[in-house]
Design a protein around this motif. Structure first.
Motif, PDB file in Angstrom:
ATOM      1  N   ALA A  87       0.829  -1.207   0.000  1.00  0.00           N
ATOM      2  CA  ALA A  87       0.000   0.000   0.000  1.00  0.00           C
ATOM      3  C   ALA A  87       0.863   1.257   0.000  1.00  0.00           C
ATOM      4  N   VAL A  88       1.909   1.252   0.821  1.00  0.00           N
ATOM      5  CA  VAL A  88       2.821   2.395   0.884  1.00  0.00           C
ATOM      6  C   VAL A  88       3.532   2.585  -0.452  1.00  0.00           C
ATOM      7  N   ASN A  89       3.946   1.492  -1.082  1.00  0.00           N
ATOM      8  CA  ASN A  89       4.629   1.589  -2.370  1.00  0.00           C
ATOM      9  C   ASN A  89       3.729   2.198  -3.439  1.00  0.00           C
ATOM     10  N   PHE A  90       2.465   1.769  -3.465  1.00  0.00           N
ATOM     11  CA  PHE A  90       1.527   2.351  -4.427  1.00  0.00           C
ATOM     12  C   PHE A  90       1.243   3.821  -4.091  1.00  0.00           C
TER      13      PHE A  90
ATOM     14  N   SER B 141       1.894   9.648  -5.178  1.00  0.00           N
ATOM     15  CA  SER B 141       2.308  10.974  -4.724  1.00  0.00           C
ATOM     16  C   SER B 141       3.478  11.520  -5.540  1.00  0.00           C
ATOM     17  N   ASP B 142       4.501  10.682  -5.753  1.00  0.00           N
ATOM     18  CA  ASP B 142       5.657  11.124  -6.536  1.00  0.00           C
ATOM     19  C   ASP B 142       5.274  11.360  -7.989  1.00  0.00           C
ATOM     20  N   GLY B 143       4.299  10.574  -8.463  1.00  0.00           N
ATOM     21  CA  GLY B 143       3.865  10.733  -9.850  1.00  0.00           C
ATOM     22  C   GLY B 143       3.165  12.051 -10.098  1.00  0.00           C
ATOM     23  N   ILE B 144       2.234  12.408  -9.230  1.00  0.00           N
ATOM     24  CA  ILE B 144       1.498  13.661  -9.455  1.00  0.00           C
ATOM     25  C   ILE B 144       2.339  14.889  -9.114  1.00  0.00           C
ATOM     26  N   ARG B 145       3.380  14.714  -8.304  1.00  0.00           N
ATOM     27  CA  ARG B 145       4.291  15.831  -8.012  1.00  0.00           C
ATOM     28  C   ARG B 145       5.296  16.052  -9.138  1.00  0.00           C
ATOM     29  N   GLY B 146       5.461  15.048  -9.984  1.00  0.00           N
ATOM     30  CA  GLY B 146       6.441  15.152 -11.059  1.00  0.00           C
ATOM     31  C   GLY B 146       7.814  14.652 -10.680  1.00  0.00           C
ATOM     32  N   THR B 147       7.950  14.138  -9.462  1.00  0.00           N
ATOM     33  CA  THR B 147       9.255  13.651  -9.003  1.00  0.00           C
ATOM     34  C   THR B 147       9.714  12.444  -9.813  1.00  0.00           C
TER      35      THR B 147
ATOM     36  N   VAL C 239       2.346   5.657 -12.399  1.00  0.00           N
ATOM     37  CA  VAL C 239       1.782   6.950 -12.783  1.00  0.00           C
ATOM     38  C   VAL C 239       2.651   7.633 -13.820  1.00  0.00           C
ATOM     39  N   ALA C 240       3.963   7.610 -13.603  1.00  0.00           N
ATOM     40  CA  ALA C 240       4.882   8.282 -14.523  1.00  0.00           C
ATOM     41  C   ALA C 240       4.840   7.673 -15.920  1.00  0.00           C
ATOM     42  N   SER C 241       4.529   6.387 -16.012  1.00  0.00           N
ATOM     43  CA  SER C 241       4.498   5.721 -17.316  1.00  0.00           C
ATOM     44  C   SER C 241       3.391   6.258 -18.211  1.00  0.00           C
ATOM     45  N   GLY C 242       2.337   6.825 -17.601  1.00  0.00           N
ATOM     46  CA  GLY C 242       1.207   7.307 -18.367  1.00  0.00           C
ATOM     47  C   GLY C 242       0.250   6.205 -18.779  1.00  0.00           C
ATOM     48  N   ARG C 243       0.571   4.975 -18.434  1.00  0.00           N
ATOM     49  CA  ARG C 243      -0.266   3.831 -18.811  1.00  0.00           C
ATOM     50  C   ARG C 243      -1.309   3.493 -17.748  1.00  0.00           C
ATOM     51  N   VAL C 244      -1.159   4.077 -16.573  1.00  0.00           N
ATOM     52  CA  VAL C 244      -2.104   3.831 -15.485  1.00  0.00           C
ATOM     53  C   VAL C 244      -2.551   5.178 -14.915  1.00  0.00           C
ATOM     54  N   LYS C 245      -3.839   5.331 -14.737  1.00  0.00           N
ATOM     55  CA  LYS C 245      -4.354   6.584 -14.190  1.00  0.00           C
ATOM     56  C   LYS C 245      -3.983   6.712 -12.707  1.00  0.00           C
TER      57      LYS C 245
ATOM     58  N   CYS D 248       0.689   3.625  11.794  1.00  0.00           N
ATOM     59  CA  CYS D 248       1.437   3.049  10.666  1.00  0.00           C
ATOM     60  C   CYS D 248       0.876   3.527   9.331  1.00  0.00           C
ATOM     61  N   LEU D 249      -0.451   3.571   9.222  1.00  0.00           N
ATOM     62  CA  LEU D 249      -1.079   4.047   7.990  1.00  0.00           C
ATOM     63  C   LEU D 249      -0.724   5.507   7.723  1.00  0.00           C
ATOM     64  N   LEU D 250      -0.782   6.319   8.762  1.00  0.00           N
ATOM     65  CA  LEU D 250      -0.448   7.737   8.595  1.00  0.00           C
ATOM     66  C   LEU D 250       1.019   7.914   8.218  1.00  0.00           C
ATOM     67  N   ALA D 251       1.888   7.129   8.850  1.00  0.00           N
ATOM     68  CA  ALA D 251       3.314   7.209   8.533  1.00  0.00           C
ATOM     69  C   ALA D 251       3.563   6.812   7.083  1.00  0.00           C
ATOM     70  N   GLY D 252       2.841   5.800   6.611  1.00  0.00           N
ATOM     71  CA  GLY D 252       3.000   5.368   5.224  1.00  0.00           C
ATOM     72  C   GLY D 252       2.534   6.413   4.233  1.00  0.00           C
ATOM     73  N   TRP D 253       1.412   7.062   4.526  1.00  0.00           N
ATOM     74  CA  TRP D 253       0.871   8.060   3.601  1.00  0.00           C
ATOM     75  C   TRP D 253       1.726   9.324   3.572  1.00  0.00           C
ATOM     76  N   PHE D 254       2.110   9.816   4.727  1.00  0.00           N
ATOM     77  CA  PHE D 254       2.823  11.092   4.780  1.00  0.00           C
ATOM     78  C   PHE D 254       4.315  10.976   4.465  1.00  0.00           C
ATOM     79  N   TYR D 255       4.755   9.766   4.101  1.00  0.00           N
ATOM     80  CA  TYR D 255       6.148   9.618   3.656  1.00  0.00           C
ATOM     81  C   TYR D 255       6.375  10.450   2.397  1.00  0.00           C
ATOM     82  N   THR D 256       5.471  10.342   1.448  1.00  0.00           N
ATOM     83  CA  THR D 256       5.559  11.182   0.248  1.00  0.00           C
ATOM     84  C   THR D 256       4.265  11.943  -0.016  1.00  0.00           C
ATOM     85  N   GLY D 257       3.214  11.687   0.780  1.00  0.00           N
ATOM     86  CA  GLY D 257       1.929  12.341   0.573  1.00  0.00           C
ATOM     87  C   GLY D 257       1.750  13.557   1.469  1.00  0.00           C
ATOM     88  N   GLY D 258       0.686  14.316   1.204  1.00  0.00           N
ATOM     89  CA  GLY D 258       0.410  15.510   1.996  1.00  0.00           C
ATOM     90  C   GLY D 258       1.240  16.707   1.549  1.00  0.00           C
ATOM     91  N   ARG D 259       1.020  17.820   2.208  1.00  0.00           N
ATOM     92  CA  ARG D 259       1.723  19.051   1.827  1.00  0.00           C
ATOM     93  C   ARG D 259       3.185  19.050   2.244  1.00  0.00           C
TER      94      ARG D 259
END
Length: 378
Positions: A98-101, A106-112, A130-136, A174-185
């Protein structure tokens, strides 16, 4: 709905980031082994046999009696041990995916991950969904949510079986830590704090959480007409202290604590190798990981320090067994560590990442083999 081709299936499988998955399984294996070491002790410091009738205690001369019954011979004990272990593995594995996805999203929509649109054979970097453009992006986010839900189901089952409902709060953390690793502001992974959180959650929390959950799920499981498994303080059970805490009280032991530190350091090294590979791209996109802050030279030095500390802690774990062959399996751990360092020195980060992942898994298997063979812990 887009057609699901073999190529797309492979892309989704790569999106789980298989080389990182050993970091989720290793702490569960080690935690289960540490729980086994606590359960297998009959010296009064860990597992204690309690009975109202002194006559049911083990006969010290013959070595027989209800209290001499191995814990795994108690009806339902071994299935419960294995069941809780598998549920903990489900929590760790599903949460990691889940964290990997979520990171891909997050990295995909940020452009990283803009430089990871093409195949790895051409770019030298793993292709992202996401970066591949083949998956929404929404599909990737939905996949992250689905695996997070599976982790929650397994975690809730662990809480119910062990009667430790505060595990639910740990799961939320754990869920919050996984999301905010690259997610959030303000993702902490972009501020160089990823290694700290990995050490805490993939090392201490996952390993000791597994050990504690297994032991507590067996707390009170009775030997018919004789005794129960109890994890109170050594002695008369009227009080406890931090000294006894490492001796098996509540199901947490010194073996588990030291092994958890090693597991955490192994996970840290896995993340460091991954981030060393991406230093240039992360710096360009404002992702200031610890590797970016230290630079490649400083990161290599930090990696060497982690290896040194990891091996010092591993020596303490080795001391849990004095079997003649006890040191032999550790050679495999040494080989994987050397392979990782050599690959990093050659800047072959793909191979180094594979070796770092293998190192975490080899350590877990070695600890499990030694503990079960020795039948004791300290």
């Amino acid at each position: 709905m887009p057609r699901m081709t073999i190529s797309n299936i492979r892309l989704w499988l790569r999106g789980t980031r298989p080389k990182t998955l050993p970091a989720s399984i290793a702490p569960v294996v080690v935690g289960a082994a540490a729980a086994w070491s606590v359960l297998s002790r009959y010296d009064g410091w860990g597992l204690r046999c309690i009975a109202a009738d002194e006559g049911v205690w083990m006969d010290m001369e013959s070595g027989y009696g209800p209290c001499a019954t191995p814990w795994y011979a108690i009806g339902g004990a071994l299935p419960r041990f294995l069941g809780v272990t598998l549920l903990c593995a489900g929590v760790a594995l599903f949460l990691q995916i889940a964290v990997n996805f979520a990171n891909d999203y997050s990295d995909g929509i940020r452009g990283t991950d803009a430089h990871r649109a093409g195949d790895e054979s051409g770019t030298g970097k793993p292709q992202r969904l996401v970066a591949s453009g083949r998956v929404k992006p929404k599909a990737v986010l939905a996949a992250a949510g689905a695996f997070a839900l599976l982790a929650c189901v397994c975690g809730l089952a662990v809480a119910v079986i062990s009667h430790q409902y505060w595990f639910i709060a740990v799961g939320v953390a754990c869920l919050l830590a996984g999301w905010f690793y690259t997610g959030g502001r303000h993702p902490y992974g972009y501020a160089g704090l990823g290694e700290l959180f990995v050490f805490v959650f993939f090392g201490l929390v996952a390993t000791l959480g597994t050990q504690y959950a297994i032991c507590q799920s067996l707390d009170g499981l009775g030997i018919p007409n004789a005794a129960v498994i109890d994890f109170a303080a050594p002695g008369d059970g009227s009080e406890w202290s931090w000294v006894w805490f490492g001796q098996g009280q509540f199901g947490i032991s010194g073996t588990g604590i030291h092994a958890a530190v090693c597991v955490g350091l192994n996970a840290v090294m896995l993340l460091m190798v991954n981030n060393m590979r991406d230093i240039d791209d992360d710096r360009l996109h404002g992702k200031r990981t610890l590797a970016v802050r230290l630079g490649e030279r400083g990161s290599r030095a930090a990696l060497a320090v982690c290896c040194a500390v990891d091996w010092m802690a591993s020596i303490l774990v080795m001391m849990m067994t004095w079997l003649p062959w006890g040191l032999v399996p550790w050679l495999a751990f040494a080989v994987t560590t050397v392979a990782m360092l050599r690959a990093v020195a050659r800047r072959d980060f793909g191979r180094a990442l594979g070796a770092a992942g293998m190192q975490t898994l080899v350590f877990a298997v070695v600890v499990a083999l030694n503990v079960v063979a020795a039948g004791d812990g300290w």
